[in-house]
Design a protein around this motif. Structure first.
Motif, PDB file in Angstrom:
ATOM      1  N   TYR A  35       4.922 -52.177 -17.363  1.00 48.44           N
ATOM      2  CA  TYR A  35       6.044 -51.631 -16.918  1.00 48.44           C
ATOM      3  C   TYR A  35       5.881 -50.139 -16.595  1.00 48.44           C
ATOM      4  O   TYR A  35       6.501 -49.723 -15.825  1.00 48.44           O
ATOM      5  N   GLY A  36       5.007 -49.298 -16.987  1.00 53.39           N
ATOM      6  CA  GLY A  36       4.773 -47.869 -16.815  1.00 53.39           C
ATOM      7  C   GLY A  36       4.096 -47.743 -15.728  1.00 53.39           C
ATOM      8  O   GLY A  36       4.341 -46.796 -14.688  1.00 53.39           O
ATOM      9  N   VAL A  37       3.307 -48.795 -15.410  1.00 49.77           N
ATOM     10  CA  VAL A  37       2.583 -48.843 -14.064  1.00 49.77           C
ATOM     11  C   VAL A  37       3.669 -48.934 -12.800  1.00 49.77           C
ATOM     12  O   VAL A  37       3.526 -48.304 -11.689  1.00 49.77           O
ATOM     13  N   GLY A  38       4.647 -49.899 -13.145  1.00 47.51           N
ATOM     14  CA  GLY A  38       5.738 -50.074 -12.164  1.00 47.51           C
ATOM     15  C   GLY A  38       6.411 -48.727 -11.944  1.00 47.51           C
ATOM     16  O   GLY A  38       6.970 -48.309 -10.817  1.00 47.51           O
ATOM     17  N   ILE A  39       6.748 -48.017 -13.171  1.00 47.51           N
ATOM     18  CA  ILE A  39       7.357 -46.853 -12.800  1.00 47.51           C
ATOM     19  C   ILE A  39       6.862 -45.801 -12.210  1.00 47.51           C
ATOM     20  O   ILE A  39       7.502 -44.986 -11.019  1.00 47.51           O
TER      21      ILE A  39
END
Length: 436
Positions: free
Chosen positions: A308-312
């Motif tokens: 999820y952090g990579v997506g942000i």
């Protein structure tokens, strides 16, 4: 809370299919409204306004649907945690579909005067309440039928309702545009709304054949059903609810710019053909059929927070290139911009359902996860097209919109850091405050 015995493969398959078909229908209805709000509603329901003011007024009706979604999450979360996922999901499907059909039958301002936009707004509120109660139940029905090691993948499958609903709604708009030609803005736009009758029938047939979630069945068996699940979730899990809402800021706000505002921006500001933009959205939605479950699966292997952090981060980095590609006015570059935008979105959307749902115990999960997820509609999805339209109107440039996307990414990253840490598959145990 002990896990029930391993569910049978046919029951699991049936639950996942029913959840995915149901969310597809719900999102078809919701996205269809957004598309027509960008293309038709400004002059049909707000003919006395200037073109830019008409767009703002049309997107305002879009916003009230988002504002109603937390209400739907609270109402249906209560019943979903009290009486079960299955019965609640049948109700949300009927509610959402009925409102969509009525919108397709609604006369415009020329016939009803000021009553027309008022009735449109009321029906949009009903849509919002329906979809607000839908997400939590569909995701939980699929996730609670799966194994703990595959929660990310299982919970991502109902999320396919977003690209499927977008694919179906955009495809119907494109088809009706082709069939009705110059009459699309008179009667052609109504056909996709009325088509919802067929989808409701299919959804009901599928959902009525599903067995209740085994985890919720265990809750009922052990007598740990919460009497006031919404209040318990708010009282015991305020941090989880709030962080669930704010991590969605970088996913939901850009998403509605990528699929709704882009139609207005592309046709009005860049003079790009409507048909080409709809084609690009169809392609991007089709890609999502692969990327959403892919990133859900990767979250099972590498952790929800990391994926999820990579997506942000990717969303924040893409904010300026997205509009730079669109502003070339090149058909190829516009297609690239739209397709990549939804892939970036899916990095977050794939693991999102499990990330949020795992923060809550089974007997309050429908309420807690639904509230956290749908509160984002008030701060993210609803205001986003309005904010983008206002920024464009006041500055005449997309630069401010790009900074808005970057700001959303920063807030979401902070929320992700503040979100309680749990390993994939780990869920808290909540003792019922009062047995049913």
């Amino acid at each position: 809370m002990p896990r029930p015995s391993t569910p049978s493969r046919p029951d699991r398959r049936r639950a996942v299919i029913a959840s995915t078909i149901g969310t597809t229908i719900e999102w078809y209805d919701f996205f269809l409204y957004g598309t027509i709000a960008a293309l038709v509603f400004p002059h049909l329901f707000f003919p006395g306004s200037s073109p830019s003011a008409g767009v703002l007024e049309s997107f305002s009706t879009l916003f009230v649907g988002f504002a109603a979604r937390p209400v739907g999450a609270a109402i249906f979360g209560h019943f979903g945690d009290r009486i079960g996922r299955k019965a609640t999901l049948v109700t949300t499907l009927l509610l959402m579909g009925s409102a969509t059909v009525l919108i397709g039958l609604l006369p415009g301002y020329a016939t009803l005067g000021s009553a027309a936009p008022l009735l449109l707004t009321l029906l949009r509120i009903v849509q919002g309440i329906g979809v607000g109660g839908e997400w939590g139940g569909s995701v939980l029905m699929a996730m609670e039928w799966g194994s703990a090691k595959r929660r990310g993948l299982m919970a991502s499958l109902p999320q396919l309702g977003v690209p499927l609903g977008l694919l179906l709604s955009t495809g119907m708009v494109k088809l009706c545009t082709s069939i009705s030609g110059g009459e699309f803005e008179n009667w052609g736009w109504r056909v996709p709304f009325l088509f919802s009758v067929v989808l409701i029938g299919i959804g009901l047939w599928v959902r009525l054949r599903v067995v209740e979630s085994p985890e919720f069945a265990e809750v009922k068996k052990t007598g740990t059903v919460e009497r006031q699940p919404v209040w318990t979730a708010v009282r015991k899990y305020p941090r989880e609810i709030l962080t669930s809402a704010f991590i969605r800021l970088s996913e939901q706000a850009p998403f509605y710019l990528f699929i709704t505002f882009v139609l207005t921006y592309g046709t009005k500001e860049l003079a790009l053909p409507r048909a080409e933009l709809l084609d690009d959205t169809l392609i991007a939605a089709a890609v999502g059929l692969v990327t959403v479950p892919l990133f859900g699966h990767l979250s099972d292997r590498f952790g929800r927070r990391l994926v999820y952090g990579v997506g942000i981060v990717c969303t924040g980095l893409y904010a300026f290139p997205y509009f730079a590609l669109l502003d070339t006015r090149s058909s190829g570059m516009a297609m690239l911009a739209i397709v990549v935008s939804l892939v970036v979105h899916d990095i977050q959307y794939g693991p999102q359902a499990a990330l949020i749902a795992e923060s809550f115990g089974t007997n309050i999960r429908y309420s807690g996860a639904g509230l956290g997820y749908q509160l984002a509609s008030v701060i993210a999805g609803g205001p986003a097209p309005l904010i983008a339209a206002a920024v464009l109107q006041s500055t005449g440039s997309s630069t401010g919109i790009s900074w808005y996307i970057v700001g959303c990414a920063v807030v979401s990253f902070v929320a992700l850091m503040l979100m309680p840490r749990r390993a994939p598959g780990e869920v808290p145990t909540v003792a019922a405050s009062a047995q049913a």
